[in-house]
Write a protein that holds these residues in place. Sequence first.
Motif, PDB file in Angstrom:
ATOM      1  N   VAL A 120       1.891   4.012   0.249  1.00  0.00           N
ATOM      2  CA  VAL A 120       0.849   3.129   0.772  1.00  0.00           C
ATOM      3  C   VAL A 120      -0.003   2.658  -0.400  1.00  0.00           C
ATOM      4  O   VAL A 120      -0.541   3.484  -1.157  1.00  0.00           O
ATOM      5  CB  VAL A 120      -0.054   3.843   1.804  1.00  0.00           C
ATOM      6  N   THR A 122      -3.374   1.295  -1.930  1.00  0.00           N
ATOM      7  CA  THR A 122      -4.788   1.366  -1.549  1.00  0.00           C
ATOM      8  C   THR A 122      -5.642   0.832  -2.696  1.00  0.00           C
ATOM      9  O   THR A 122      -5.182   0.691  -3.829  1.00  0.00           O
ATOM     10  CB  THR A 122      -5.236   2.806  -1.210  1.00  0.00           C
ATOM     11  N   LEU A 148      -6.819  -0.045   2.656  1.00  0.00           N
ATOM     12  CA  LEU A 148      -5.436   0.406   2.823  1.00  0.00           C
ATOM     13  C   LEU A 148      -4.560  -0.830   3.031  1.00  0.00           C
ATOM     14  O   LEU A 148      -4.903  -1.707   3.821  1.00  0.00           O
ATOM     15  CB  LEU A 148      -5.298   1.329   4.030  1.00  0.00           C
ATOM     16  N   CYS A 149      -3.443  -0.866   2.320  1.00  0.00           N
ATOM     17  CA  CYS A 149      -2.506  -1.985   2.434  1.00  0.00           C
ATOM     18  C   CYS A 149      -1.114  -1.453   2.796  1.00  0.00           C
ATOM     19  O   CYS A 149      -0.178  -1.507   1.983  1.00  0.00           O
ATOM     20  CB  CYS A 149      -2.442  -2.778   1.140  1.00  0.00           C
ATOM     21  N   PRO A 150      -0.954  -0.917   4.016  1.00  0.00           N
ATOM     22  CA  PRO A 150       0.372  -0.432   4.414  1.00  0.00           C
ATOM     23  C   PRO A 150       1.356  -1.590   4.471  1.00  0.00           C
ATOM     24  O   PRO A 150       0.983  -2.733   4.774  1.00  0.00           O
ATOM     25  CB  PRO A 150       0.126   0.181   5.791  1.00  0.00           C
ATOM     26  N   SER A 154       5.933   1.392   5.297  1.00  0.00           N
ATOM     27  CA  SER A 154       5.076   2.579   5.369  1.00  0.00           C
ATOM     28  C   SER A 154       5.189   3.265   6.725  1.00  0.00           C
ATOM     29  O   SER A 154       5.025   2.623   7.769  1.00  0.00           O
ATOM     30  CB  SER A 154       3.617   2.200   5.106  1.00  0.00           C
ATOM     31  N   VAL A 159       0.525   6.462   6.324  1.00  0.00           N
ATOM     32  CA  VAL A 159      -0.738   5.752   6.511  1.00  0.00           C
ATOM     33  C   VAL A 159      -1.839   6.733   6.906  1.00  0.00           C
ATOM     34  O   VAL A 159      -2.984   6.632   6.437  1.00  0.00           O
ATOM     35  CB  VAL A 159      -0.588   4.643   7.577  1.00  0.00           C
ATOM     36  N   LYS A 160      -1.491   7.713   7.733  1.00  0.00           N
ATOM     37  CA  LYS A 160      -2.471   8.713   8.149  1.00  0.00           C
ATOM     38  C   LYS A 160      -2.982   9.512   6.961  1.00  0.00           C
ATOM     39  O   LYS A 160      -4.185   9.781   6.843  1.00  0.00           O
ATOM     40  CB  LYS A 160      -1.852   9.647   9.188  1.00  0.00           C
ATOM     41  N   HIS A 163      -5.220   7.338   4.828  1.00  0.00           N
ATOM     42  CA  HIS A 163      -6.497   7.207   5.526  1.00  0.00           C
ATOM     43  C   HIS A 163      -7.333   8.476   5.355  1.00  0.00           C
ATOM     44  O   HIS A 163      -8.551   8.421   5.131  1.00  0.00           O
ATOM     45  CB  HIS A 163      -6.241   6.924   7.006  1.00  0.00           C
ATOM     46  N   ARG A 175      -8.334  -2.283   6.499  1.00  0.00           N
ATOM     47  CA  ARG A 175      -6.887  -2.520   6.407  1.00  0.00           C
ATOM     48  C   ARG A 175      -6.615  -4.002   6.170  1.00  0.00           C
ATOM     49  O   ARG A 175      -7.106  -4.857   6.903  1.00  0.00           O
ATOM     50  CB  ARG A 175      -6.176  -2.073   7.684  1.00  0.00           C
TER      51      ARG A 175
END
Length: 367
Positions: A120, A122, A148-150, A154, A159-160, A163, A175
């Motif tokens: 991910v 970020t 965040l740039c999933p 991803s 992503v969790k 985060h 996001r």
Amino acid sequence: MNPSHLSGPVLVLGSGLLGASIGLGLRARGIEVFLSDPSPSAQAVAVDIGAGRAFDPAQSLSPQLVVVAAPPDVTAGVVAGALERYRSAVVVDIASVKGAILAELEAMDSLGGDGLSRYVGTHPMAGRERSGPVAARGELFNSMPWVLCPTQHSSAQAVKVAHSLAIDLEAVVFRFSAAEHDAAVALVSHLPQVMASLVASRLQDTPGPALSLAGNGLRDVTRIAASDPALWVQILGANAPKLLEIMQGVRSDLDRLINTLSAPTAPGARLDLAQLMAEGNAGQSRIPGKHGGPAQQYSWLSVLVDDRPGQIALLLTEIGEIGVNVEDLRLDHSAGLQVGMVELSVLPSRRVALVNELTARGWKVLQ
């Protein structure tokens, strides 16, 4: 202290300002952090300040998360290496450009979709004018935006974890897609840096007497021109397409201004100058207000204070006793007298009462 969202361990690759600050912030939450940096001295300083334990690449480690805090031009390679070596870890980078790094990663056949499922991109929107681990602060990210740039690759778990990193460092999470992020930072971060540097470059051969007239306006505009040139070469090069679109618009405005100033008394010239300034007013009014809330117009007043210890603290104490909240504060100094000028912004509805009360208490208020 709230419970941590990450369990650790966390491996931070790069122990500069941001990497060491991440280590300090996570360590403060009891999370085990390991640090690795190509510079032995930078790594040693980061370890000495308590940002984590030194990591030997020869040792075995199964991190929950790998944070790549490397310069933008090598970030993709470091991310790829981390994904291949730590096959159960989520890998994030914190570089200030996202599209070019993602494109480079997607072009690597060795990774494929499965490898990128644990990645991910970020970007913590925080920093200081000083650099290196000696400038690191565990609170650097508190209440600051963390993007965040999933990607389409991803996984939800990756992503969790990304985060959780931002939340554990008490940042405010946003996001964006990589393209949206790069377009946004080109305008709100990269353009101001370029314009500040261009204005400051005009000062190189300016006679000293002229610079003695400089006030907060020049300092405000050029403050970020002191940033690290080597880092900005990488950032601007990586985000050139997005920045170029904006700079072409700026060039059009400059051409318009130059043409108008070439004949300042021609019919319509003053109207065009007023319109250009009004357009700036309109844009400035859209900048979010305190705590990311709606834009708010404030009233400014200036108070003269003696340039000696305790005067600003006394002024702010008395403003507190009056019951007025200071929304912003700036300090300037007289070029020839031992006095300072404290510029305060307050809600317009409180300005008159504050001026009257400060004057009654003996303060010299400039209106």
